[in-house]
Each structure stands twice: as C-alpha cells, then as structure tokens.
Write a protein that holds these residues in place. Structure first.
Motif, mmCIF file in Angstrom:
data_model
loop_
_atom_site.group_PDB
_atom_site.id
_atom_site.type_symbol
_atom_site.label_atom_id
_atom_site.label_comp_id
_atom_site.label_asym_id
_atom_site.label_seq_id
_atom_site.Cartn_x
_atom_site.Cartn_y
_atom_site.Cartn_z
ATOM 1 N N UNK A 172 0.813 -1.222 0.000
ATOM 2 C CA UNK A 172 0.000 0.000 0.000
ATOM 3 C C UNK A 172 0.847 1.272 0.000
ATOM 4 N N UNK A 173 2.164 1.117 0.044
ATOM 5 C CA UNK A 173 3.018 2.305 0.071
ATOM 6 C C UNK A 173 3.338 2.726 -1.359
ATOM 7 N N UNK A 174 3.055 3.984 -1.696
ATOM 8 C CA UNK A 174 3.325 4.405 -3.080
ATOM 9 C C UNK A 174 4.812 4.267 -3.430
ATOM 10 N N UNK A 175 5.071 3.861 -4.661
ATOM 11 C CA UNK A 175 6.447 3.634 -5.094
ATOM 12 C C UNK A 175 7.163 4.923 -5.502
ATOM 13 N N UNK A 176 6.428 6.019 -5.608
ATOM 14 C CA UNK A 176 7.036 7.249 -6.119
ATOM 15 C C UNK A 176 7.049 7.195 -7.640
ATOM 16 N N UNK A 177 7.254 8.365 -8.241
ATOM 17 C CA UNK A 177 7.202 8.415 -9.702
ATOM 18 C C UNK A 177 8.501 7.886 -10.304
ATOM 19 N N UNK A 178 8.398 7.079 -11.332
ATOM 20 C CA UNK A 178 9.590 6.556 -11.995
ATOM 21 C C UNK A 178 9.730 7.248 -13.348
ATOM 22 N N UNK A 179 10.769 8.060 -13.460
ATOM 23 C CA UNK A 179 10.937 8.918 -14.638
ATOM 24 C C UNK A 179 12.018 8.362 -15.552
ATOM 25 N N UNK A 180 11.977 8.754 -16.817
ATOM 26 C CA UNK A 180 13.096 8.426 -17.689
ATOM 27 C C UNK A 180 14.289 9.324 -17.360
ATOM 28 N N UNK A 181 15.482 8.963 -17.795
ATOM 29 C CA UNK A 181 15.788 7.705 -18.464
ATOM 30 C C UNK A 181 15.982 6.565 -17.462
ATOM 31 N N UNK A 182 15.718 5.351 -17.928
ATOM 32 C CA UNK A 182 15.890 4.173 -17.091
ATOM 33 C C UNK A 182 17.374 3.984 -16.803
ATOM 34 N N UNK A 183 18.179 4.332 -17.780
ATOM 35 C CA UNK A 183 19.627 4.238 -17.631
ATOM 36 C C UNK A 183 20.188 5.607 -18.019
ATOM 37 N N UNK A 184 21.184 6.132 -17.287
ATOM 38 C CA UNK A 184 21.696 7.466 -17.620
ATOM 39 C C UNK A 184 22.158 7.580 -19.067
ATOM 40 N N UNK A 185 21.877 8.721 -19.682
ATOM 41 C CA UNK A 185 22.241 8.955 -21.088
ATOM 42 C C UNK A 185 23.129 10.193 -21.172
ATOM 43 N N UNK A 186 24.215 10.096 -21.921
ATOM 44 C CA UNK A 186 25.121 11.230 -22.056
ATOM 45 C C UNK A 186 24.428 12.414 -22.726
ATOM 46 N N UNK A 187 24.670 13.611 -22.210
ATOM 47 C CA UNK A 187 24.074 14.819 -22.802
ATOM 48 C C UNK A 187 24.486 14.948 -24.264
ATOM 49 N N UNK A 188 25.740 14.606 -24.547
ATOM 50 C CA UNK A 188 26.249 14.730 -25.906
ATOM 51 C C UNK A 188 25.468 13.852 -26.885
ATOM 52 N N UNK A 189 25.102 12.635 -26.425
ATOM 53 C CA UNK A 189 24.337 11.728 -27.283
ATOM 54 C C UNK A 189 22.921 12.255 -27.477
ATOM 55 N N UNK A 190 22.322 12.738 -26.376
ATOM 56 C CA UNK A 190 20.962 13.275 -26.451
ATOM 57 C C UNK A 190 20.896 14.499 -27.357
#
Lengths: 368, 263, 383
Positions: free
Chosen positions: B239-257
C-alpha cells in the motif's frame, strides 16, 4: 523517427520467443537488447533445464539459446526481424508512444512502435548489511556473466547467500570452475530451490546453513571474510555471530521484475509477493492495461526460463494478431497449445506459488 | 645500558624525573577532587598544560621547551590540562574518593568505543599490561574536541601504575550505520530518523535525503527503504506508493541526447 | 494524527509559500495554525523547481522582493536550524541580442539604484566566472555575485520543521474541498479528512489556487503551465560554477553543490494542463542547450527528467493580499515560476498583512484588483 510494427524490448528467452512468434505470423519486428549477445540469462546457463520436451528439457540453457538463434537467422535474412543488440531502452514517453534507447554509450535513438512487448527481465535484489559495497560482493547474475560468458572466476573462496535455485546453481557452477564454496546461507528453515540442486552440492561437501544470514562483509579494500549469524523464524539473532574467511560474497537473494517502463506507460501495476514484486496486470494473452503493450517473462513475474519462453510466444502471437496478422484459426490453435503448456509447467507443487500470484493479476480480457 | 634506561628510551617512565613528579603526599591525601600528575620528562616545545590551566597551578614557562612545573597548592584537579595535553601526559588522581582502598583516576581517552558509565574496564600500566580492573564512574569531554576524560575508580595501591584503560567491548557497528542508498551514500539511521519525523513516503525521503536520486534511480534501494517505512509505520508494503519513476531508465550522455533521436 | 476541528489560521498548500507563511505567522505569535497539503509537503511546484535565487529583476517590486528574500536566505539555515543548501554562486546573465543586453543594462541601472551590485562583465571575465563557458556568440553579460540557488526540498522542510516546533500542525494527504463563507467572511474549510472552523484562510495552493479561490467565490485570472527540467549525475563541482541564465537563449543551468547539473528552459507552447508528464523532445532540446553553452558537459549523463507547474498570472507577477469580496481570505499565489526565490520575503509580508493589517514593504500593487484596473506590472526578466 524510426518506426516498427512490433518492438520487443529484451532479447532473453521471453523476448526472443515473442519476436519469433510475431515474425512467424508475418509481422515486422524490432528486437532490442542491451547486451552485445542476445539470449539474456539463457546464455549463462550451463546446467540442463527442467521442463518438458517442448521447452527443451535436459538441454543446457546456452544450447537452448542456440536453437532460438538458429530460428532467428531465417527471419533476420528475410528482413522480418531486425536485431538491435548493445541497445538499452531508456524510456517510454506515453504522450506519443515513443521509446528512446541508447546504442552503447554514445548514440541515442528514438523509435515509434505500433505495439510493444516488454520482456525486460529481472533485476537482482540486494539485502542490507555492513560493507555491502565492498569489492568482492557480487550479485549471482554478475558472477554467472563473469564465469559463463567471459570465462573469468570471481575469486577463490565464495560465501553464497541464498539457497534458492540461483544460489544453488551458481554454487555448483562455481565448483565446476574450481572455486571453493565456503557455505551457502539460507535465512529460512528450508531451501528455496529444487531439492536435487541442493543435493548436488551437499554431496560435494558444501554446508548449507539454514536459518543463517550475513551480517557484515569484512575487509578494508576487498572482501576478506564475512560475519554470519544464526537467526530464528522471526529473523532475530540466535547465539553469537561467526566469522568465515572468503574473498567473494555472492548474493542470490532473489530477483524482482524490471518494470520501470511499464510504470512510465501508466500500466496498472500490482504488488504480488509470489511474483516477487510489482507486476503489470494482464489478460490471458499477456496484454497490459495499456492497449499497445504486452509483457512476458520475468518482467511479468519471476518464474523459470521454460515458462518465459512460452509466455513470450503468447505475447508475440497476441501483438501480431492485434495488427491483423494470422487467421483466427491459427491464433486459436496456438494460444490453446501455449496455455496448455503453461498450465502443465505450473501444475506441480513448485508451481503453486506462481499460480497463487497469477490469479491476482490475470484478468480474462480488458474492458470487454 | 641499564634496563631502566632501555625502558625509558622506549617511552616508559621508571622513576621520578624533572617534568614527571608526584604531588606532595600530605596534600595529595587530603585534596578533594585530586591533584594532577604530569609525566612529561623530555624538553619539547609545548605548553598547553600551562595555558589551559584555569588556576595557574601549572606554572608559566620561561622557555617553551621547559618541562612543566606545578604549584600543587593551586591545583584543583579540574582536569582541563588532562583533556588538552597533546601528549596525553596529564592525569588526575583523587585519593579522597570512595573507600580507604579506592582512588579515582581521571585519564585522557581517545579510542573507540567510548567507555560508558558503570562499565568495568581493564586498567593498564605504562607497558600496556593489565594490572587490575576499574569501574568507570563518569566520562566528560571538557573541550568538546573528542578528547575524553574518563573517571575510573581503581584500587588505591595501583594509582602509581595505572596509566590507561581498555574497553573490553569491540566497537560495535551499529545497524544504523549501514549504507542503504549507495549512489548518494545515505545510511539506514538517517532514513529511520526521517521516517520517525513523519517523512514516511518515498517522495519525502527522496527530497530530504536524496535517496534514489543518483544514477541508479532507486533500483537498488527503493524496496529496502519502503520495507523500512512499512516496518516503522505499520503500513503494508503493497500500500506504500512507489514514487514516480521517470526516464531515463539508464543514464544517457548529454552529448548523445543533444544530437537528437532521429536516426 | 488527530483531526483539528478549529483553527485560527488555515493555510492551504504545503509548498514553499504555505510553509513560509505558516512559519512566519507562528513566529510573530499566531497560534492554532494549520497547513493543509493534498499530497506531501514540497510535492507541488516547489519540489519541482529550478531552485534559483536572484535579485537581478526588471521591476522595482521584484527587485525589492528579490533582495529582501536574498537577505533572509543568507541567514535562513541559522534561523530555521537546518541547512537549506544555499549556494551564492552568482547569476551570470547571458545576452545574445543587443536589445536583450540593453534590457539587462536597463534593469541593472534600476538594481544598482537599489543597492543591488549587479555589474556588466566581459566575455573574458564571464569565462573566468564560468570556466568552460562557450558564449562567443553572446553580446554581453551581467553578473550579481549574491544571487545563486538553494535546495527547495531542504528549505521547505526546514520551514516545516521550524514551524512544527512553534506549534504549527501539518496535515498531509489532505485536500481542501470547500471554503465556507458567511456574510462576506470566511468561517471554515472542508477537506477530504474533515471540516475545520476558522476565521482566516490563506490560499497558497500554487497552480491550484484559482480553484481554491473559486470555492470562496473569488475569480482569479491564474492559469498553469507545465515546464520541464532535466538533471544529470553528480560530477565534480565546478563544471558550471554560477547559475547561467539567458532570456533569448532561453535557458537556466546550474550545478547543485553535490554535483548534479540542473537545466530548464521554456519551449514554445507549454501545455496548459495539470499533468506532470515528461517528453523526449524536452530532454533533447535541453541537452542541446547545455552542451552548446558548456561543451565539456557532453560526456555527463542525464539521470532524470521531470516537470512541474508554473502558476501564471497575466503579468507574470504574484498576487498578494486579502480578497475584497471575502474578509479573512488571503492570497499568496501566481508566482509565475519564481515562488521559491521570493517566498522568504513574501512569507513575512503575508504574515504581517494577516496579523497587523500592514506590511513593512507596500504590496498594494500586487493585489488582484490590478487586473480589473489594467495596472499591470510587466516583468521582462523571466524564463
């Protein structure tokens, strides 16, 4: 932006099976996998599988992967399945149904699929104890990758924490690689894995300490030992803690479904202890509450690879059918066959937990 | 070289010397709160025993290299010098304390675990041998600088020999010190403290402690933390909320993005 | 927690405005103060904001509020007994157009006249303030070294903890569902947990303030915009020492003291909604902006993106004051994306207004009457 009919995320037993099934009906599939080599956990399994002939019982896991790869080659050459390995999905954007992924570390790509099969597998659970971040503390999956994919042993003397199937099998694999197992700890009063897996290591002289847990990893730069503790049924300490010498502590304390993107997609999720964590609610054809997303394998609840492969088939079948591939007769025939196989696999004493878990998240069909 | 010299050269005082003298016996036996003993027989450039003394009992140094001299009529046994001396060379002995066979020693102490009031401890001589047991009656930290003064009751005939104590317990690692969120290095104790203050959702704990905000985004710690919330609040885990799960699932380099995802 | 059936003051909203007002009310001697929060404290706009604090504003009112807040921030950790994570790294404003630079300089003259020591810096100096800055295409910079950022979570919680010590009661997961008005006066509120009788209600509901106002029969022109932000993994401090901000470049970028880099901007067409969704388009756009102005950040990895709501007013200025139609109904809303940095001062002003009926800084022009009379205060300096 890239587009595809069916995006299968995860190239383990469930994902591979889903891709093959969907392609067999004529759908155009993109299979995304974070590793360099497809196969997920299958390619790390040097032991022979249980199950029935259909799931290749008695065959070593890595050879089962080879059988699936052979099937895959045909579809790849026909252009029906496009394999993207070394590609990790990084997010699902529900406003426009886009999935982002990275190729290695340096290239970022977006893709818009019409349907998605989430076969993202599982992640290892951790337990808290002092110094649990010391080099030499491994998850069992990491040890399997090191040994069975790259041929590297993690150390000389391993303390295994957890006597479920993974703990027992990895202990056995370590011994096969010439590594000593100091002991296998199990916090409960009964091993969690198959008895025969336990007997295999017991007869080689490995102590399995029931009602024991790890309290602390010892060492300053690397693991040099561990403090273990006997506990009662409420996990309260009994007697004095003991010290064991080891250079590796292997945690095999269970897996939990990987479901970040299912949360991001807004799928209805439920906590089901028997399936080892939060899982998506699904219908009998593995479709989640999101009409374009299916789940299969460990991502849908922790179970054996044999059932993951069948679930993958079901999800692949249903996703392709949603794009009007296959005739109603074929769909009916195949789904009946797969459901029969799944219920056989889950019929026994060890399948009881799975059956209890599934009845909490399966609905006949959505919204009808 | 005599044995005495050998001992002395290895750091063991064997007899009275300048800078290492005992108080006059009469005064010592009658002075409530005790008198200081300083065992500092070598000329070194150091004078905090004098500068820390509130009564002027430790006399001014003509040359900072002098060994300390004491006007015992002014010493109140306050032990401020005990806690200040960088060489841990000062101690106070109170012969008026307790019964006829007892005496109180105020000893400097800088080792973990911290002795506790009422604790039975080993008393060591100048060469580190245990010569008797003592009982801790007080522990103070006069300068609030982590140098403690341990008040320990010892057999009266041992005051000339006891120079430190040893706590039998091993420093116990507390469960609270366990690191739970490895990315942000947050301990179980910190998490428990804030749950008890009412911060009993993942979102609140995340904001106040940064748990789950590192590169792994809570993969390793979310469940452990929420089980702790469940244990403390009694709310079932499911019953305990898991909190919001946001992207990215795995860190992404700013340069690639930055190059965009249209490929 | 037991329910509070009566209160002297009910604050609606556990964001930075609500907690700062509650704390200041209690500090000035008010008793029986209750804060209602529909989720958890800091879960709304406050906990999602970019954390900047500045006195570099373009209107006299905002400069006054900004510098007064900054002065409070400078001693806030001591006052509240908890570190609020203040980092006075300065705001380096980057102008890419001559007209923008002219506006900055015009604002700077105003700021300087009020004792705010903003100065023009050269590209060379800007690169000394922010090594690694790539801004050869910029036409000019202004810098104020007392500006910076603080931790919105810790600041909000510090107010909450200090307020609690003074007896303020917080009810989380408690949503206001009605404001009761009798004879032109507030008499109570209804909530999802029960009713509270009270003569004073303070509407600090952020992006939901217009709905709370409506419950009391007061119409506000507020609306909400969804804005997104990204944050990277922590890296060694110093990749972006100051807060970088540009109006035409349309970005703000800062590095938290523990090493993460935060970046936000305002792309065209913010959805006017109440969702907190995230988009890939924003992650890509912001990555482009960060790596353009800080090329060496290319290898730093983004770990999270999220969004929050700006509580907008037509002139992007807050609404402070007591409702004309309803006595005892106070408003502290419409901060248009800058509520966090102004809250320490507006919290004091609101508490003064409520308890004494007058404020040490005149705030009459921030009353919502201005929208009817057309006396808007247009702030040029917002991203």
């Amino acid at each position: 932006m890239r587009e595809t009919e069916i995006l299968v995320i995860g190239g383990g037993p469930a994902g591979l099976s889903a891709a093959l099934e969907a392609a067999s009906l004529g759908a155009e599939v993109t299979l995304l996998d974070s590793d360099l080599k497809l196969g997920g956990q299958l390619i790390k399994q040097t032991h022979k599988f249980f199950g029935s002939k259909e799931e290749h019982a008695g065959t070593r896991g890595l050879l089962i992967a080879d059988l699936l790869f052979r099937e895959l080659e045909d579809y790849k050459s026909q252009g029906k399945i496009k394999v993207l390995s070394n590609c990790t999905a990084t997010g699902y954007y529900k406003e426009d149904g886009v999935v982002s992924y990275v190729v290695g570390e340096d290239e970022y790509v977006r893709i818009r699929p019409r349907k998605i099969v989430m076969a993202t597998g599982a992640q290892e659970r951790l337990i808290p104890f002092h110094n649990n971040d010391l080099p030499g503390v491994y998850g069992a999956g990491a040890i399997q990758t090191l040994m069975n994919v790259y041929g590297v042993t993690p150390g000389q003397r391993v303390l295994m924490v957890g006597a479920g199937n993974i703990g027992l099998i990895v202990s056995y694999q370590l011994m096969q690689a010439g590594v000593e197992i100091v002991a296998i700890l199990e916090a409960l009063s009964k091993i969690g894995g198959y008895w025969v897996h336990a007997a295999k290591v017991r007869r080689m002289g490995v102590p399995i300490l029931l009602n024991h847990t790890i309290k602390e990893a010892l060492g300053t730069d690397v693991v040099t030992g561990a403090v273990i503790q006997e506990v009662d049924s409420k996990f309260q300490p009994v007697g004095d803690p003991q010290r064991v010498d080891c250079d590796v502590i292997c945690l095999a304390v269970g897996l939990t479904p990987t479901c970040e993107m299912l949360w991001q997609a807004g799928c209805e999720m439920k906590f089901v202890p028997q399936l080892c964590g939060y899982v998506a609610k699904r219908d009998s054809l593995m479709r989640t509450s999101h009409p374009d997303i299916w789940v299969a394998g460990d991502a849908a609840g922790i179970e054996e690879a044999s059932s993951a492969m069948v679930e993958g088939r079901v999800a692949g079948l249903a996703a392709a059918a949603a794009l009007n591939y296959g005739t109603p007769e074929v769909l009916k025939e195949r789904s009946t066959m797969y459901h029969k196989r799944l219920s056989d696999l889950r019929a026994g004493e060890v399948g009881e937990k799975i059956r209890e878990g599934l009845c909490q998240v399966c609905c006949e069909c959505w919204g009808a | 070289m005599t044995d005495k010299e050998k001992f002395f050269n290895s750091g063991v005082l064997t007899e009275e010397r300048p800078g290492a003298v005992l108080p006059p016996q009469d005064l010592w036996e009658s002075k409530k709160n005790g008198l200081v003993i300083i065992e500092c027989p070598q000329r070194i450039p150091c004078n905090p025993c004098h500068t820390s003394c509130p009564t002027g009992a430790v006399l001014p140094f003509d040359d900072i290299n002098d060994t300390p001299r004491i006007d015992y009529s002014k010493c109140t046994g306050c032990a401020m010098c005990v806690a200040k001396c960088p060489g841990l060379a000062c101690l106070v002995v109170d012969l008026t304390y307790g019964g006829p066979d007892e005496a109180l020693m105020k000893l400097p102490y800088e080792i973990l675990p911290v002795p506790e009031k009422g604790e039975d401890v080993a008393c060591m001589n100048r060469t580190g041998q245990e010569i008797c047991r003592g009982k801790v009656v007080n522990v103070t930290e006069p300068w609030k600088d982590r140098t403690l003064v341990v008040h320990v009751v010892v057999p009266r005939d041992k005051v000339q020999d006891v120079r430190t104590i040893k706590v039998g317990r091993v420093a116990k690692k507390k469960e609270d010190d366990m690191v739970i969120c490895r990315c942000e290095e947050v301990t179980l104790g910190e998490i428990r403290e804030w749950i008890h203050k009412g911060y009993d959702t993942f979102d609140e704990l995340k904001r106040v402690l940064r748990v789950g905000m590192g590169p792994c985004q809570g993969r390793g710690c979310r469940e452990i933390i929420l089980r702790e919330v469940s244990k403390i609040t009694g709310t079932p885990y499911a019953l305990i909320p898991q909190g919001t799960i946001r992207p990215p699932v795995k860190p992404v380099k700013l340069g690639a993005l930055a190059k965009g995802g249209d490929k | 927690m037991s329910w509070t059936h009566t209160a002297d003051y009910v604050v609606i909203g556990g964001g930075i405005q609500g907690v700062a007002i509650a704390y200041n009310l209690a500090k000035m001697g008010a008793r029986n103060v209750v804060v209602l929060e529909k989720d958890t404290v800091g879960n709304g706009s406050t906990g999602r904001c970019g954390a900047g604090i500045r006195a570099q504003w373009g209107t006299e009112m905002n400069c006054r509020l900004g510098i007064a807040s900054l002065e409070i921030f400078e001693q806030l950790s001591d006052e509240l007994g908890m570190d609020v994570g203040l980092n006075q790294c300065g705001y380096l404003m980057v102008a890419y157009k001559d007209s923008e630079f002219a506006t900055l300089k015009h604002s700077m003259a105003l700021q300087n006249s009020m004792g705010i020591k903003t100065r023009v810096v050269s590209l060379k100096e800007a690169c000394e303030i922010c090594p690694g800055l790539a801004a050869e295409d910029a036409v000019g910079f202004t810098f104020h070294d007392r500006d910076g950022h603080a931790d919105p979570f810790l600041t909000t919680f510090a107010y909450q903890e200090a307020a609690r010590r003074l007896g303020v009661v917080f009810h989380k997961f408690t949503e206001c569902t009605g404001v009761k008005v009798e004879g032109g006066k507030v008499v109570g509120v209804s909530t999802t947990k029960g009713d509270i009788a009270t003569p004073v209600v303070i509407n600090a509901a952020g992006p939901y303030a217009q709905f709370i106002a409506k419950m009391a029969g007061v119409e506000l022109p507020n609306y909400s915009e969804r804005h997104e932000i990204v944050i990277t993994e922590p890296v060694e401090f110093g990749v972006c020492p100051p807060m970088l901000m540009s109006f035409t470049g349309n970005f703000y970028i800062q590095q938290r003291p523990h090493g993460s880099i935060i970046g936000g901007c305002s792309p065209e067409g913010h959805p006017e909604d109440f969702g907190n969704g995230h988009t890939w388009a924003f992650a890509e756009l912001m990555a482009q902006k960060i790596t353009k102005v800080l090329p060496r950040a290319k290898g730093i990895r983004l770990v999270r993106q999220w969004s929050g709501l700006y509580e907008m007013t037509p002139d992007r200025q807050p609404i402070l004051g007591e409702a004309d139609e309803v006595k005892g109904f106070f408003l502290s809303t419409g901060f248009s994306g800058h509520g966090f940095m102004l809250a320490p001062e507006t919290g004091v002003l609101m508490a003064e207004l409520i308890l004494k009926g007058e404020t040490h800084l005149p705030i009459g022009m921030l009353h919502y009457r201005r929208f009817a009379s057309g006396e808007l205060i247009n702030e040029p300096a917002v991203v």
